[in-house]
Design a protein around this motif. Structure first.
Motif, PDB file in Angstrom:
ATOM      1  N   SER A 282     -26.115 -75.000  95.737  1.00 50.10           N
ATOM      2  CA  SER A 282     -26.997 -74.142  96.530  1.00 50.10           C
ATOM      3  C   SER A 282     -26.684 -74.221  98.018  1.00 50.10           C
ATOM      4  CB  SER A 282     -28.473 -74.424  96.236  1.00 50.10           C
ATOM      5  OG  SER A 282     -28.797 -75.702  96.668  1.00 50.10           O
ATOM      6  N   GLY A 283     -25.925 -75.251  98.445  1.00 45.15           N
ATOM      7  CA  GLY A 283     -25.560 -75.348  99.860  1.00 45.15           C
ATOM      8  C   GLY A 283     -24.329 -74.544 100.228  1.00 45.15           C
ATOM      9  N   GLY A 284     -23.659 -73.948  99.259  1.00 51.27           N
ATOM     10  CA  GLY A 284     -22.490 -73.121  99.575  1.00 51.27           C
ATOM     11  C   GLY A 284     -21.281 -73.927 100.006  1.00 51.27           C
ATOM     12  N   PHE A 285     -21.089 -75.098  99.420  1.00 49.80           N
ATOM     13  CA  PHE A 285     -19.952 -75.939  99.819  1.00 49.80           C
ATOM     14  C   PHE A 285     -18.646 -75.446  99.195  1.00 49.80           C
ATOM     15  CE2 PHE A 285     -23.688 -78.407 100.672  1.00 49.80           C
ATOM     16  CZ  PHE A 285     -23.401 -78.905 101.939  1.00 49.80           C
ATOM     17  N   GLY A 286     -17.528 -75.837  99.811  1.00 51.46           N
ATOM     18  CA  GLY A 286     -16.227 -75.314  99.399  1.00 51.46           C
ATOM     19  C   GLY A 286     -15.764 -75.822  98.051  1.00 51.46           C
ATOM     20  N   ALA A 287     -16.280 -76.977  97.620  1.00 53.01           N
ATOM     21  CA  ALA A 287     -15.985 -77.524  96.294  1.00 53.01           C
ATOM     22  C   ALA A 287     -17.124 -78.473  95.937  1.00 53.01           C
ATOM     23  CB  ALA A 287     -14.658 -78.291  96.302  1.00 53.01           C
ATOM     24  N   VAL A 288     -17.437 -78.536  94.656  1.00 56.05           N
ATOM     25  CA  VAL A 288     -18.436 -79.498  94.176  1.00 56.05           C
ATOM     26  C   VAL A 288     -17.768 -80.262  93.026  1.00 56.05           C
ATOM     27  CG1 VAL A 288     -20.734 -79.868  93.207  1.00 56.05           C
ATOM     28  CG2 VAL A 288     -20.345 -77.940  94.783  1.00 56.05           C
ATOM     29  N   ILE A 289     -17.391 -81.501  93.292  1.00 61.15           N
ATOM     30  CA  ILE A 289     -16.697 -82.305  92.289  1.00 61.15           C
ATOM     31  C   ILE A 289     -17.737 -83.130  91.521  1.00 61.15           C
ATOM     32  CG2 ILE A 289     -14.905 -84.033  91.874  1.00 61.15           C
ATOM     33  CD1 ILE A 289     -13.843 -81.465  93.254  1.00 61.15           C
ATOM     34  N   GLY A 290     -17.901 -82.825  90.243  1.00 61.80           N
ATOM     35  CA  GLY A 290     -18.800 -83.606  89.395  1.00 61.80           C
ATOM     36  C   GLY A 290     -18.068 -84.832  88.886  1.00 61.80           C
ATOM     37  N   VAL A 291     -18.716 -85.987  88.954  1.00 59.84           N
ATOM     38  CA  VAL A 291     -18.107 -87.229  88.483  1.00 59.84           C
ATOM     39  C   VAL A 291     -18.879 -87.667  87.234  1.00 59.84           C
ATOM     40  CG1 VAL A 291     -17.447 -89.586  89.094  1.00 59.84           C
ATOM     41  CG2 VAL A 291     -17.541 -87.808  90.867  1.00 59.84           C
ATOM     42  N   ASP A 292     -18.188 -87.610  86.115  1.00 61.42           N
ATOM     43  CA  ASP A 292     -18.865 -87.860  84.842  1.00 61.42           C
ATOM     44  C   ASP A 292     -18.502 -89.225  84.304  1.00 61.42           C
ATOM     45  OD1 ASP A 292     -20.157 -87.691  82.424  1.00 61.42           O
ATOM     46  OD2 ASP A 292     -18.434 -86.716  81.455  1.00 61.42           O
ATOM     47  N   ARG A 293     -19.440 -90.157  84.431  1.00 60.86           N
ATOM     48  CA  ARG A 293     -19.181 -91.501  83.899  1.00 60.86           C
ATOM     49  C   ARG A 293     -20.040 -91.777  82.670  1.00 60.86           C
ATOM     50  NH1 ARG A 293     -16.021 -93.688  88.072  1.00 60.86           N
ATOM     51  NH2 ARG A 293     -16.623 -93.039  90.175  1.00 60.86           N
ATOM     52  N   VAL A 294     -20.892 -90.830  82.279  1.00 64.74           N
ATOM     53  CA  VAL A 294     -21.832 -91.093  81.173  1.00 64.74           C
ATOM     54  C   VAL A 294     -21.813 -90.006  80.107  1.00 64.74           C
ATOM     55  CG1 VAL A 294     -23.373 -92.544  82.567  1.00 64.74           C
ATOM     56  CG2 VAL A 294     -23.759 -90.084  82.513  1.00 64.74           C
ATOM     57  N   GLY A 295     -20.772 -89.149  80.094  1.00 64.11           N
ATOM     58  CA  GLY A 295     -20.691 -88.131  79.046  1.00 64.11           C
ATOM     59  C   GLY A 295     -21.568 -86.920  79.288  1.00 64.11           C
ATOM     60  N   GLN A 296     -21.642 -86.449  80.545  1.00 63.01           N
ATOM     61  CA  GLN A 296     -22.433 -85.234  80.797  1.00 63.01           C
ATOM     62  C   GLN A 296     -21.569 -84.150  81.489  1.00 63.01           C
ATOM     63  OE1 GLN A 296     -25.885 -86.119  83.202  1.00 63.01           O
ATOM     64  NE2 GLN A 296     -24.726 -87.079  84.819  1.00 63.01           N
ATOM     65  N   HIS A 297     -20.319 -84.069  81.022  1.00 61.48           N
ATOM     66  CA  HIS A 297     -19.364 -83.113  81.587  1.00 61.48           C
ATOM     67  C   HIS A 297     -19.945 -81.692  81.629  1.00 61.48           C
ATOM     68  CE1 HIS A 297     -16.052 -80.244  81.559  1.00 61.48           C
ATOM     69  NE2 HIS A 297     -15.254 -81.174  82.039  1.00 61.48           N
ATOM     70  N   ASP A 298     -20.428 -81.214  80.489  1.00 64.69           N
ATOM     71  CA  ASP A 298     -20.883 -79.820  80.419  1.00 64.69           C
ATOM     72  C   ASP A 298     -22.111 -79.592  81.292  1.00 64.69           C
ATOM     73  OD1 ASP A 298     -18.807 -79.523  78.718  1.00 64.69           O
ATOM     74  OD2 ASP A 298     -20.006 -79.317  76.894  1.00 64.69           O
ATOM     75  N   ALA A 299     -23.025 -80.551  81.263  1.00 62.94           N
ATOM     76  CA  ALA A 299     -24.253 -80.389  82.062  1.00 62.94           C
ATOM     77  C   ALA A 299     -23.916 -80.353  83.555  1.00 62.94           C
ATOM     78  CB  ALA A 299     -25.228 -81.519  81.758  1.00 62.94           C
ATOM     79  N   LEU A 300     -22.944 -81.161  83.989  1.00 64.39           N
ATOM     80  CA  LEU A 300     -22.552 -81.139  85.410  1.00 64.39           C
ATOM     81  C   LEU A 300     -21.980 -79.769  85.775  1.00 64.39           C
ATOM     82  CD1 LEU A 300     -20.926 -84.692  85.722  1.00 64.39           C
ATOM     83  CD2 LEU A 300     -22.929 -83.888  87.010  1.00 64.39           C
ATOM     84  N   ALA A 301     -21.153 -79.222  84.889  1.00 68.59           N
ATOM     85  CA  ALA A 301     -20.564 -77.904  85.159  1.00 68.59           C
ATOM     86  C   ALA A 301     -21.658 -76.830  85.183  1.00 68.59           C
ATOM     87  CB  ALA A 301     -19.509 -77.585  84.098  1.00 68.59           C
ATOM     88  N   GLU A 302     -22.593 -76.921  84.251  1.00 65.95           N
ATOM     89  CA  GLU A 302     -23.675 -75.913  84.219  1.00 65.95           C
ATOM     90  C   GLU A 302     -24.555 -75.982  85.462  1.00 65.95           C
ATOM     91  OE1 GLU A 302     -25.622 -76.862  80.544  1.00 65.95           O
ATOM     92  OE2 GLU A 302     -23.830 -76.249  79.429  1.00 65.95           O
TER      93      GLU A 302
END
Ligand SMILES: O=P(O)(O)OC[C@H]1O[C@@H](O)[C@H](O)[C@@H](O)[C@@H]1O
Length: 246
Positions: A210-230
């Motif tokens: 929502s801040g309009g940043f140039g990239a948002v890198i999700g770091v998945d250490r607990v198996g929530q890859h899809d939720a981070l992308a969503e």
């Protein structure tokens, strides 16, 4: 070499779960605190005791948010409303701040007993980012950020800090609002499209989006890859070291 889009000149790192292995320490302190309260309450109200789930409840309602918001939002998910109370409430008082203070007591005891581990890939990535001339900030909801940066020796690798203490002083809305990341970019002297956000919490990647940043890198250490992308991650990695390969 840094796995970021062209034009990024600054990096805004969440702390717990991104730079340091402390998301699980927070989750454990929250579980102890909420279970103690929920058990007491279930006996008083003659209701079944349903413990706090340190994965689902933590990820959905608590992770990444300022302390009092985590208490309020988790209890609301169980249909429980408590008075706000006051930040000076004694730990364990039946108020939002009382429960938050109890959790903080437990968190600090764990940190002082066990110390804090820095993810090796994160330290290497921070060093690479700085060697490439990018600016760096930590943007965390935690009011314990300064202590964690100090005990880990990470402080010299960060040009700015926006944490739970700064947010309270400046009345910044907590994640998932973008305000703390926007303040981090402002302190580094860059516009949001020139900054990358690094986050492991759903509330955090939502703030990045929502801040309009140039990239948002999700770091998945607990198996929530899809939720981070969503919730807003433009790319998801298991460890920041992966970014050094691309
Ligand atoms: O209670 P603190 O240290 O101020 O931290 C607030 C929140 O900070 C975030 O960084 C953590 O992800 C949450 O788990 C934590 O509740």
């Amino acid at each position: 070499m840094l796995g970021l889009p062209d034009g990024i000149t600054a990096c805004l790192f969440d702390l717990d779960g991104v730079l340091t292995d402390t998301a699980s320490v927070h989750a454990a302190a929250w579980k102890d605190t909420f279970d103690e309260y929920l058990e007491r309450r279930s006996q008083r109200e003659a209701e079944p005791f349903r413990p706090f789930d340190r994965h689902d409840d933590y990820d959905d309602h608590v992770d990444g948010k300022p302390r009092a918001d985590g208490v309020r939002d988790f209890l609301a998910s169980r249909g429980i409303t408590l008075p706000e109370g006051d930040p000076a409430d004694p730990p364990g008082a039946e108020t939002i701040h009382g429960l938050g203070n109890r959790k903080n007591e437990r968190l600090q005891a764990r940190i002082r007993r066990d110390g804090v581990t820095v993810f090796d890939g994160s330290r290497r990535y921070l060093e690479a980012v700085r060697a490439a001339g990018l600016r760096t900030a930590v943007v965390s909801s935690s009011a314990n950020t300064a202590e964690v940066l100090q005990v880990t020796g990470l402080a010299p690798l960060l040009d700015a800090r926006v944490d739970g203490v700064v947010a309270a002083e400046q009345h910044l809305a907590g994640k998932p609002a973008p305000d703390t990341f926007l303040e981090g970019a402002r302190r580094l002297g860059v516009q949001p499209p020139a900054a990358a956000v690094f986050e492991d919490a759903l509330a955090g990647v939502a703030a990045g989006r929502s801040g309009g940043f140039g990239a948002v890198i999700g770091v998945d250490r607990v198996g929530q890859h899809d939720a981070l992308a969503e919730h807003g991650a433009t790319r998801v990695v298991g460890d920041l070291a992966e970014l050094l390969l691309s």
